[in-house]
Design an enzyme around this catalytic site. Structure first.
Site, PDB file in Angstrom:
ATOM      1  N   CYS A  40       0.478  -1.388   0.478  1.00  0.00           N
ATOM      2  CA  CYS A  40      -0.139   0.110  -0.523  1.00  0.00           C
ATOM      3  C   CYS A  40       0.497   0.973  -0.240  1.00  0.00           C
ATOM      4  CB  CYS A  40      -0.600   0.006   1.362  1.00  0.00           C
ATOM      5  SG  CYS A  40      -1.728   1.357   1.855  1.00  0.00           S
ATOM      6  N   HIS A  41       0.230   2.447  -0.728  1.00  0.00           N
ATOM      7  CA  HIS A  41       0.976   3.623  -0.257  1.00  0.00           C
ATOM      8  C   HIS A  41       1.592   4.235   1.090  1.00  0.00           C
ATOM      9  CE1 HIS A  41      -0.476   4.192  -4.769  1.00  0.00           C
ATOM     10  NE2 HIS A  41       0.387   5.592  -4.452  1.00  0.00           N
ATOM     11  N   THR A  42       0.613   3.642   1.732  1.00  0.00           N
ATOM     12  CA  THR A  42       1.323   4.161   3.593  1.00  0.00           C
ATOM     13  C   THR A  42       2.668   3.481   3.856  1.00  0.00           C
ATOM     14  OG1 THR A  42      -0.764   4.536   3.588  1.00  0.00           O
ATOM     15  CG2 THR A  42       0.739   4.359   5.946  1.00  0.00           C
ATOM     16  N   HIS A  62       0.870  -3.857   5.917  1.00  0.00           N
ATOM     17  CA  HIS A  62      -0.127  -3.820   7.004  1.00  0.00           C
ATOM     18  C   HIS A  62      -1.916  -4.115   6.492  1.00  0.00           C
ATOM     19  CE1 HIS A  62      -0.458   0.109   4.955  1.00  0.00           C
ATOM     20  NE2 HIS A  62      -1.689  -0.242   4.901  1.00  0.00           N
ATOM     21  N   GLU A  63      -1.988  -5.587   5.138  1.00  0.00           N
ATOM     22  CA  GLU A  63      -2.884  -5.361   4.773  1.00  0.00           C
ATOM     23  C   GLU A  63      -2.894  -7.078   4.100  1.00  0.00           C
ATOM     24  OE1 GLU A  63      -4.995  -2.597   1.392  1.00  0.00           O
ATOM     25  OE2 GLU A  63      -3.589  -3.849   0.375  1.00  0.00           O
ATOM     26  N   CYS A  92     -10.496  -3.384  20.326  1.00  0.00           N
ATOM     27  CA  CYS A  92     -11.055  -3.671  22.272  1.00  0.00           C
ATOM     28  C   CYS A  92     -11.951  -4.422  22.731  1.00  0.00           C
ATOM     29  CB  CYS A  92     -10.468  -2.935  22.610  1.00  0.00           C
ATOM     30  SG  CYS A  92     -10.966  -1.613  23.947  1.00  0.00           S
ATOM     31  N   CYS A  95     -12.234  -0.073  24.876  1.00  0.00           N
ATOM     32  CA  CYS A  95     -12.355   1.891  25.432  1.00  0.00           C
ATOM     33  C   CYS A  95     -13.112   2.889  25.248  1.00  0.00           C
ATOM     34  CB  CYS A  95     -10.298   1.812  24.777  1.00  0.00           C
ATOM     35  SG  CYS A  95     -10.654   2.241  23.037  1.00  0.00           S
ATOM     36  N   CYS A  98     -13.900   3.067  21.396  1.00  0.00           N
ATOM     37  CA  CYS A  98     -14.973   1.437  21.287  1.00  0.00           C
ATOM     38  C   CYS A  98     -16.257   2.377  21.634  1.00  0.00           C
ATOM     39  CB  CYS A  98     -14.021   0.233  21.631  1.00  0.00           C
ATOM     40  SG  CYS A  98     -12.329  -0.464  20.447  1.00  0.00           S
ATOM     41  N   CYS A 106     -10.207   2.823  18.007  1.00  0.00           N
ATOM     42  CA  CYS A 106      -9.601   2.102  19.281  1.00  0.00           C
ATOM     43  C   CYS A 106      -8.072   2.457  19.272  1.00  0.00           C
ATOM     44  CB  CYS A 106      -9.742   0.616  18.839  1.00  0.00           C
ATOM     45  SG  CYS A 106      -9.208  -0.122  20.483  1.00  0.00           S
ATOM     46  N   ARG A 110      -2.799   2.456  21.326  1.00  0.00           N
ATOM     47  CA  ARG A 110      -2.162   3.022  20.109  1.00  0.00           C
ATOM     48  C   ARG A 110      -0.908   3.852  20.836  1.00  0.00           C
ATOM     49  NH1 ARG A 110      -0.462   4.128  16.097  1.00  0.00           N
ATOM     50  NH2 ARG A 110      -0.111   6.460  15.931  1.00  0.00           N
ATOM     51  N   CYS A 169      -6.773  -3.224   4.781  1.00  0.00           N
ATOM     52  CA  CYS A 169      -6.925  -1.934   4.455  1.00  0.00           C
ATOM     53  C   CYS A 169      -7.979  -0.936   3.416  1.00  0.00           C
ATOM     54  CB  CYS A 169      -5.687  -0.973   4.212  1.00  0.00           C
ATOM     55  SG  CYS A 169      -5.420   0.526   3.720  1.00  0.00           S
ATOM     56  N   ARG A 364      -3.374  -2.306  -7.679  1.00  0.00           N
ATOM     57  CA  ARG A 364      -2.912  -3.380  -6.269  1.00  0.00           C
ATOM     58  C   ARG A 364      -1.719  -3.904  -6.600  1.00  0.00           C
ATOM     59  NH1 ARG A 364      -2.663  -0.520  -2.741  1.00  0.00           N
ATOM     60  NH2 ARG A 364      -3.691  -0.739  -0.609  1.00  0.00           N
TER      61      ARG A 364
HETATM   62  N1  APR Z   1      -5.903  15.309  -9.865  1.00  0.00           N
HETATM   63  C1  APR Z   1      -6.859  14.505 -10.052  1.00  0.00           C
HETATM   64  N2  APR Z   1      -6.523  13.238 -10.076  1.00  0.00           N
HETATM   65  C2  APR Z   1      -5.138  13.239  -9.641  1.00  0.00           C
HETATM   66  C3  APR Z   1      -4.738  14.501  -9.336  1.00  0.00           C
HETATM   67  C4  APR Z   1      -4.654  15.571  -9.498  1.00  0.00           C
HETATM   68  N3  APR Z   1      -4.055  17.314  -8.768  1.00  0.00           N
HETATM   69  N4  APR Z   1      -2.886  13.995  -8.673  1.00  0.00           N
HETATM   70  C5  APR Z   1      -3.225  12.922  -9.071  1.00  0.00           C
HETATM   71  N5  APR Z   1      -4.298  12.363  -9.099  1.00  0.00           N
HETATM   72  C6  APR Z   1      -4.927  10.741  -9.163  1.00  0.00           C
HETATM   73  C7  APR Z   1      -3.992   9.990 -10.298  1.00  0.00           C
HETATM   74  O1  APR Z   1      -3.925   9.724 -11.764  1.00  0.00           O
HETATM   75  C8  APR Z   1      -3.896   8.382  -9.231  1.00  0.00           C
HETATM   76  O2  APR Z   1      -5.310   7.288 -10.384  1.00  0.00           O
HETATM   77  O3  APR Z   1      -4.629  10.163  -8.215  1.00  0.00           O
HETATM   78  C9  APR Z   1      -4.934   8.576  -8.193  1.00  0.00           C
HETATM   79  C10 APR Z   1      -4.161   8.508  -6.593  1.00  0.00           C
HETATM   80  O4  APR Z   1      -4.206   6.717  -7.029  1.00  0.00           O
HETATM   81  P1  APR Z   1      -3.325   5.986  -6.207  1.00  0.00           P
HETATM   82  O5  APR Z   1      -1.913   6.511  -6.611  1.00  0.00           O
HETATM   83  O6  APR Z   1      -3.334   5.023  -6.437  1.00  0.00           O
HETATM   84  O7  APR Z   1      -3.686   6.008  -5.017  1.00  0.00           O
HETATM   85  P2  APR Z   1      -4.091   5.192  -3.874  1.00  0.00           P
HETATM   86  O8  APR Z   1      -3.432   4.105  -3.787  1.00  0.00           O
HETATM   87  O9  APR Z   1      -5.525   5.057  -4.059  1.00  0.00           O
HETATM   88  O10 APR Z   1      -3.957   6.428  -2.022  1.00  0.00           O
HETATM   89  C11 APR Z   1      -4.551   7.206  -2.669  1.00  0.00           C
HETATM   90  O11 APR Z   1      -5.399   7.387   0.108  1.00  0.00           O
HETATM   91  O12 APR Z   1      -4.083   5.734   1.356  1.00  0.00           O
HETATM   92  C12 APR Z   1      -4.118   7.129   0.605  1.00  0.00           C
HETATM   93  O13 APR Z   1      -1.521   7.512   1.548  1.00  0.00           O
HETATM   94  C13 APR Z   1      -2.439   7.587   0.258  1.00  0.00           C
HETATM   95  O14 APR Z   1      -3.145   9.764  -0.092  1.00  0.00           O
HETATM   96  C14 APR Z   1      -2.991   7.912  -0.525  1.00  0.00           C
HETATM   97  C15 APR Z   1      -4.549   8.527  -0.898  1.00  0.00           C
HETATM   98 ZN    ZN Z   2      -2.820   1.101   3.836  1.00  0.00          ZN
END
Ligand code: APR
Ligand code: ZN
Length: 369
Positions: A40-42, A62-63, A92, A95, A98, A106, A110, A169, A364
């Site tokens: 994931c992006h995180t 985490h996924e 939990c 808390c 929750c 929760c 933390r 996630c 993904r």
């Molecule tokens: N305007 C419109 N769309 C945009 C822009 C913009 N300025 N910049 C980026 N995008 C689009 C991208 O083309 C892409 O399709 O936003 C989308 C983002 O998708 P992903 O990169 O796959 O990100 P994703 O996993 O969906 O997560 C998005 O959520 O969990 C959080 O940290 C994560 O901040 C991130 C967000």
């Molecule tokens: Zn995540």
């Protein structure tokens, strides 16, 4: 025991697959064999070094989804053989948080979770006797990991690990934001900013909730066909709109969105998402995570005239209660996951998953053990 894990030794460096020692579960803890994990992006954010909470060496991820191998003393709700999804937001059921129906955050573990430790303040992971930190309470990039009982959702045993791990996630974050946080009503007009792994799940959540218009906003035209598959009714590419995007969206939705969702993580699109919400009642939900230290802005008059700005984490879901239900929705064909998992790879190739994400080539990637 010894297991294999992708270890993050240093910010900005690729993960390294190592043999890692995992100590057995203590009081209230569960040893899980991870069968599959999403990337994931995180995880990428923490690995990049930009996450102010990020610490190394650690085992990220985490996924995940897997099987209970062993339980520590006092564990009542799980037994060896149970199929589970790890929860970075535990439940939990005791808390203050929750017990308040308005939140899913929760707080019972933390502080230690934020330090990369188990609730008793220690780590179960080590390499040559040197401790390695946990991550988001999950560390699913390890074939075996230890979690508190309250951080595991028990799921049905016929669900495929390499698909339902995504419910840990991305799927829950997107669908949950629609159902739990916004509580989108039938016939609502919805605008979704960003059609990535999160935004597509917001779209299928809006379809499930019976939304009328589901408008997707993305600068990448390739996202149109994909998002339509999950229920998007209108596509807007901001680069092709003449003039300002906000009035364009207000016009398109006949006065503004009943609900808008920011799924990019940019403060400028967060502002656009708020301002395209309908005067008098429109709600805008922030899901995307902006960079550390960034701030959002708008004119207060936007709120005075009835728009509201909210945020959500893990889709407002209470993991032990809600995650098994979302697994059922997937198994019953109510939601789609398979087509969002664009790449699957073994643990040894986990760094490729990060490359594909950075290149925008995957929705993904899932690593299987
Ligand atoms: N305007 C419109 N769309 C945009 C822009 C913009 N300025 N910049 C980026 N995008 C689009 C991208 O083309 C892409 O399709 O936003 C989308 C983002 O998708 P992903 O990169 O796959 O990100 P994703 O996993 O969906 O997560 C998005 O959520 O969990 C959080 O940290 C994560 O901040 C991130 C967000
Ligand atoms: Zn995540």
């Amino acid at each position: 025991m010894e297991t294999r894990a992708a270890v993050a030794f240093q910010a900005g460096k690729p993960l390294s697959v190592e043999s890692v020692t995992v100590d057995g579960p203590r009081e209230g803890e569960v040893l899980v064999e991870i069968k599959a994990t999403g990337v994931c992006h995180t995880d990428a954010f923490t690995l990049s070094g930009e996450d102010p909470e990020g610490m190394f060496p650690a085992i990220l991820g985490h996924e995940g989804a897997g099987v209970v191998v062993d339980v520590g003393p006092g564990v009542k709700s799980l037994k060896p053989g149970d199929h589970v999804i790890p929860l970075y937001t535990p439940e939990c059921r005791e808390c203050e948080y929750c017990l308040n129906p308005k939140t899913n955050l929760c707080q019972s573990i933390r502080s230690t979770q934020g330090q990369g430790l188990m609730p008793d303040g220690s780590s179960r992971f080590s390499i040559n006797g040197e401790p390695v930190l946990h991550y988001m309470g999950c560390s699913t990039f390890s074939n075996h990991t230890v979690l508190p009982e309250i951080a595991l959702a028990k799921i049905r045993s016929d669900a495929p690990f390499d698909k339902v791990c995504y419910i840990g996630c991305g799927v829950t974050t997107g669908i949950g934001a629609v159902i739990n946080t916004a509580k989108v009503e039938i016939g609502s007009n919805v605008v979704v900013f960003g059609l990535g792994g999160i935004g597509l799940n917001v779209i299928q959540g809006a379809r499930l909730a019976g939304a009328n218009m589901i408008v997707g906003v993305d600068i990448n035209p390739d996202k149109k066909a994909l998002a339509e598959r999950y229920g998007m009714t209108h596509f807007v590419n901001p680069l092709e709109v003449e003039g300002d995007l906000v009035p364009y969206l207000v016009d398109l939705t006949g006065g503004g969105a009943d609900y808008s969702f920011e799924c990019i993580g940019r403060t400028d699109t967060m502002r656009q998402a708020l301002e395209c919400a309908h005067k008098g009642w429109g709600e805008s939900i922030i899901i995307g995570v902006a960079g550390a230290g960034q701030e959002i802005s708008t004119r207060p008059f936007q709120l005075v005239t009835g728009r509201s700005w909210r945020g959500t984490a893990f889709g407002g879901a209470r993991g032990r209660t809600d995650v098994p239900k979302i697994v059922d929705w997937y198994m019953d064909g109510k939601i789609e996951i398979d087509s969002m998992i664009t790449h699957t790879m073994p643990l040894d190739e986990i760094n490729t998953a990060f490359d594909l994400m950075h290149e925008g080539k995957s929705i993904r990637s899932v690593v299987t053990f």
